[in-house]
Design a protein around this motif. Sequence first.
Motif, PDB file in Angstrom:
ATOM      1  N   PHE B 293      18.685 -17.313  -0.499  1.00 56.83           N
ATOM      2  CA  PHE B 293      18.260 -17.558   0.782  1.00 56.83           C
ATOM      3  C   PHE B 293      17.876 -16.320   1.379  1.00 56.83           C
ATOM      4  O   PHE B 293      16.800 -16.209   2.557  1.00 56.83           O
ATOM      5  N   ILE B 296      14.510 -16.197   2.603  1.00 58.80           N
ATOM      6  CA  ILE B 296      13.152 -16.185   3.424  1.00 58.80           C
ATOM      7  C   ILE B 296      13.568 -15.424   4.953  1.00 58.80           C
ATOM      8  O   ILE B 296      13.254 -15.645   5.758  1.00 58.80           O
ATOM      9  N   PHE B 678      22.178 -28.129   3.515  1.00 61.65           N
ATOM     10  CA  PHE B 678      21.034 -27.008   3.511  1.00 61.65           C
ATOM     11  C   PHE B 678      19.801 -27.391   4.502  1.00 61.65           C
ATOM     12  O   PHE B 678      18.937 -26.537   5.007  1.00 61.65           O
ATOM     13  N   HIS B 679      19.564 -28.529   4.681  1.00 62.21           N
ATOM     14  CA  HIS B 679      18.462 -29.040   5.486  1.00 62.21           C
ATOM     15  C   HIS B 679      18.586 -28.166   7.586  1.00 62.21           C
ATOM     16  O   HIS B 679      18.268 -27.282   7.871  1.00 62.21           O
ATOM     17  N   ALA B 682      18.342 -24.741   7.224  1.00 63.17           N
ATOM     18  CA  ALA B 682      17.212 -24.520   7.533  1.00 63.17           C
ATOM     19  C   ALA B 682      16.705 -24.474   8.825  1.00 63.17           C
ATOM     20  O   ALA B 682      15.883 -23.573   8.963  1.00 63.17           O
ATOM     21  N   PHE B 685      17.392 -22.025  10.876  1.00 64.70           N
ATOM     22  CA  PHE B 685      16.573 -20.663  10.918  1.00 64.70           C
ATOM     23  C   PHE B 685      15.300 -20.917  11.682  1.00 64.70           C
ATOM     24  O   PHE B 685      14.398 -19.347  11.756  1.00 64.70           O
ATOM     25  N   ALA B 725       8.330 -18.986   2.390  1.00 63.24           N
ATOM     26  CA  ALA B 725       9.051 -20.000   2.555  1.00 63.24           C
ATOM     27  C   ALA B 725       8.614 -20.654   1.114  1.00 63.24           C
ATOM     28  O   ALA B 725       8.887 -21.709   0.537  1.00 63.24           O
ATOM     29  N   ILE B 739      15.529 -25.651   1.365  1.00 60.66           N
ATOM     30  CA  ILE B 739      15.336 -24.942   2.648  1.00 60.66           C
ATOM     31  C   ILE B 739      14.338 -24.259   3.016  1.00 60.66           C
ATOM     32  O   ILE B 739      13.317 -24.556   4.037  1.00 60.66           O
ATOM     33  N   GLY B 740      13.279 -24.072   1.461  1.00 60.58           N
ATOM     34  CA  GLY B 740      11.940 -23.633   1.200  1.00 60.58           C
ATOM     35  C   GLY B 740      10.628 -24.385   2.620  1.00 60.58           C
ATOM     36  O   GLY B 740      10.627 -24.393   2.850  1.00 60.58           O
ATOM     37  N   THR B 742      11.958 -27.063   4.537  1.00 65.77           N
ATOM     38  CA  THR B 742      12.038 -27.279   5.678  1.00 65.77           C
ATOM     39  C   THR B 742      11.677 -26.682   6.837  1.00 65.77           C
ATOM     40  O   THR B 742      10.434 -26.921   7.510  1.00 65.77           O
ATOM     41  N   VAL B 743      10.928 -24.328   6.085  1.00 66.41           N
ATOM     42  CA  VAL B 743      11.545 -23.875   6.921  1.00 66.41           C
ATOM     43  C   VAL B 743       9.459 -24.252   6.859  1.00 66.41           C
ATOM     44  O   VAL B 743       8.804 -23.553   7.999  1.00 66.41           O
ATOM     45  N   THR B 747       8.210 -24.458  10.689  1.00 69.83           N
ATOM     46  CA  THR B 747       7.508 -23.020  11.905  1.00 69.83           C
ATOM     47  C   THR B 747       6.698 -23.003  12.287  1.00 69.83           C
ATOM     48  O   THR B 747       6.602 -22.223  13.322  1.00 69.83           O
TER      49      THR B 747
END
Lengths: 193, 762
Positions: B293, B296, B678-679, B682, B685, B725, B739-740, B742-743, B747
Amino acid sequence: MRSLYRALAACLLALACGAAAAQQAELAQVMRLLSAVQASTVRFSETKRMAALSEPLVLSGRLSYQRGGRIEKDVETPYRERIVIDGDSMLVESPARGESHSYSLRASPAAWAFAQGLRATLSGDLATLERYYRTSFSGGEEDWTLELAPRDDEMARYVRSIEFRGRRADISQISVNEAGGNTTVMTIRPDGP
Amino acid sequence: MLVWLALLAASLLVATRARIMSDFTAFLPARLDADQALLVHQLREGVAARMILIGISGAEPGALAGASRALAQRLSASAQFAYVNNGEARFGAADRAFVERWRYLLSPAVAPARFSPAGLREAMQRALEALGSPLGGMLASSIAADPTGEARRYLESLPAAGPDTRHGVWFSPDGRSALLVAETRAAASDLDAQARAVNEVRAAFAAAAGADKASLTLSGPGVFAVESRALIRADASSLSLIAGAAVLTLLLFVYRSAALTLACFLPIASGILVGVALVALAFGSIHGISLGFAAILFGEAVDYPSYLFLHNQPGDTLRTTLARVWPTLRLAVLTTVLGGLSMLLSSFVGLAQLGLLLMSAILVAGLVTRYVLPEIAPARPVALARLAPLLGWSALARHQRALRALAWSALALVLALGVLRPGALWDDDLGKLNPIPDVERRADQQLRAELKAPDVGAVIVLRAPGREQALERSEALEPALRGLVDDGLIAGYEAASDILPSEALQRARRAALPGARALRDALAQAQRGLPFRPGLFEPFLRDVEHARSGPLLEPADLRGTGLALKLHALLFPLHGEWVALIPLRGANDLAALAARFEALHAPGAKLLDLRRETGRMIARYRGQTLKLTALGVAAMFGLLAWGLGGLREAARVLMPVLLAATVTAGMLPLFGSPLTLFHLVALLFVVGTGLNYSLFFNRVPRDPDERRRTLLSLTVCCLAVLCSAGALALSATPVLRAIGLTVLAGTPLALLFSAAFGRDSV
């Protein structure tokens, strides 16, 4: 003088080799005869002399063989029992008790080697036979004796030797010498009344 | 400055010594109820967790069987494994010896009638037939000691779930792979020991005959833990490198200055270092996922120096620029810290770790930007004209009205879909938290099914104050269990009391054995007319007498057997009481099973569906996490209201970001990835970064030049996040990939929506 001995020794060796080669050829011929048998049913009488018993146990009944490795032994006296060896498994049925059990032959190396030796001989499969046993053959096509000594240590712990006698493709006697002095002699005659 | 350097030195010292973990159960909640504690205990220590499933394939069956035998032989000789089985023999020599020694206390058939003249007569008849069978001589010694066949009967009574046998060893149903199982002595959570065990299997396979053509498949929780540790370590370091390199390239392109680019990295590098050190101090170790993490965070926290440097106009010093930007920047930093704080409060250890890391890294990055950078970085304003192409997207943002309409309709669409398919939103499968790739998980499921290996499924849990009570309760339950088998509700079960009968049952069996004289007389009567050698059954008489007057069976007597392993898996102390597990095989109709079980009213017994229980546990903590997230957002709102001087202002800044996060959350399940915890991390974030954008879009610029600089800084920051990401989205680890992605989706949406709803038209 010395050269004479040498020549004599060479002659004897050649004779022995020749004899062995001849026996090997006879064995191959008997195996060929056996391999032609498609199916057979015979009567047997089996005498077991065992350390655990004070007198011999004598079983009799019917034995049948089918090409492909299926052997069925129907014990009729002194009790009824049916044993079928087929592929990897051995089925034991007791009609009196209405029980039947199936065992994996592979689970015991000795049982597997025993079953394979029996089947390989009956089907004349010399290659398989020699994978499991050292063979020694004597006599001729009309009256032969084949003795098997197990190669596998695990089996050798239980079985010293197995001996087949026969005339051409007809087996007349199977003897098993077990370790510990137990012997089984099975005499075979053609099926009939 | 000095404080900063001292902090860095201290952090470096701690961080370099931090232990990296990858056991996914570490992510589970720290506070658990009794059932959950049992679950986690099973996941970490249970016998299913210690099992290595082995498949050998890629050669002809005979060669595979040979390799299987050679491998089993080598592994059995190893000290790493408590139990190895390839199907050659269901029970090892130690097990057979144990059963022979204790057969009269173990066998369920032991009863007075069995040792009466009539009972023994039947046994004698059987014994004679056994001797008469082919190779009957092999059985002579066991017949003499055990004519009633208790040892065989007992072994046959144990559940025989195993795969098909070919060429004498276990094979998959299609006959393409030979199968083995090996149970490690070490617990599944002892990763170093698991790694040694896995290496040993590979080495033994390489040395086994015929292995050159065949290939080896390993599976099981320990194997996965070892592999995922390696995977996460490799991922975390390589992804951080990729992310770092991508961001570095971007910044070099923007600034054309090594000094400024380097200065951009300074705050976040300090932040991550301090964050990792704090996590290591607070939790004792840092999880690989937390470390991934961090990659990111690189994307987000180069934001702060970028806002500073890119707002730097010709003629300004960095200090004067900072004075203008800081009020906004301060809010951006503090809102993200609040997001981290809400995660820190989670009882999910993994989330708390991530929260602490996020919070401390961002805070330190903000402080370094504020207090250190103006001291050491040069004032070097970038030429706007050169970077004009980067701002191309702003043409789009000019259509604020259209964008707003688009944003609202996207929200409506996502909400509508959410209402239509409510079930698809969340995925509470614990396995999804497990950082192993899907391919390997499928391979594991296949191997497990082929081996008929125990899986987490339906299990009866018996609790009792002591071991004996647990065993007695288990024995009391057995008639009912056999009823369940007879009625087809389950295919079979395993119970500790079958391996270690309670003392009460052992005493009852002992009482069923006749005295020495009575047995001798009964035997003489039974043997009448049968050709057994006199004295043959002396071993039998001796063993029965020994069992009758000897000690009772205790757990220590099982030492070194495969049965001991099974016993320890089924019966163990946990939190001051004893737990006996009765795993049920083939429980397909759980509802019917539960109804029948309910009617039994068995004291201290509970039917648990472990899979559903884990799901429930995850769902509960997901609910908590959602609450905390809402709390975090509320706190952000309060902070914004304070910082911007009004609720309306705060709402204006927060709204587009929440809109972007909601749309992203709604979009993800549509692409086939239901949301996991984990989503949620994210998304938090995304909210954090999005607020930065929204804050700056709502800030009144001094002049058109500054407006363009704001736009540029936001664009560069968004690109930086996308770089990092994007690197994370490449990960083979599902969690990091989630996570990647989602970001990566959230974003740009946040940037676009912030522009659309910003006070100032771009």
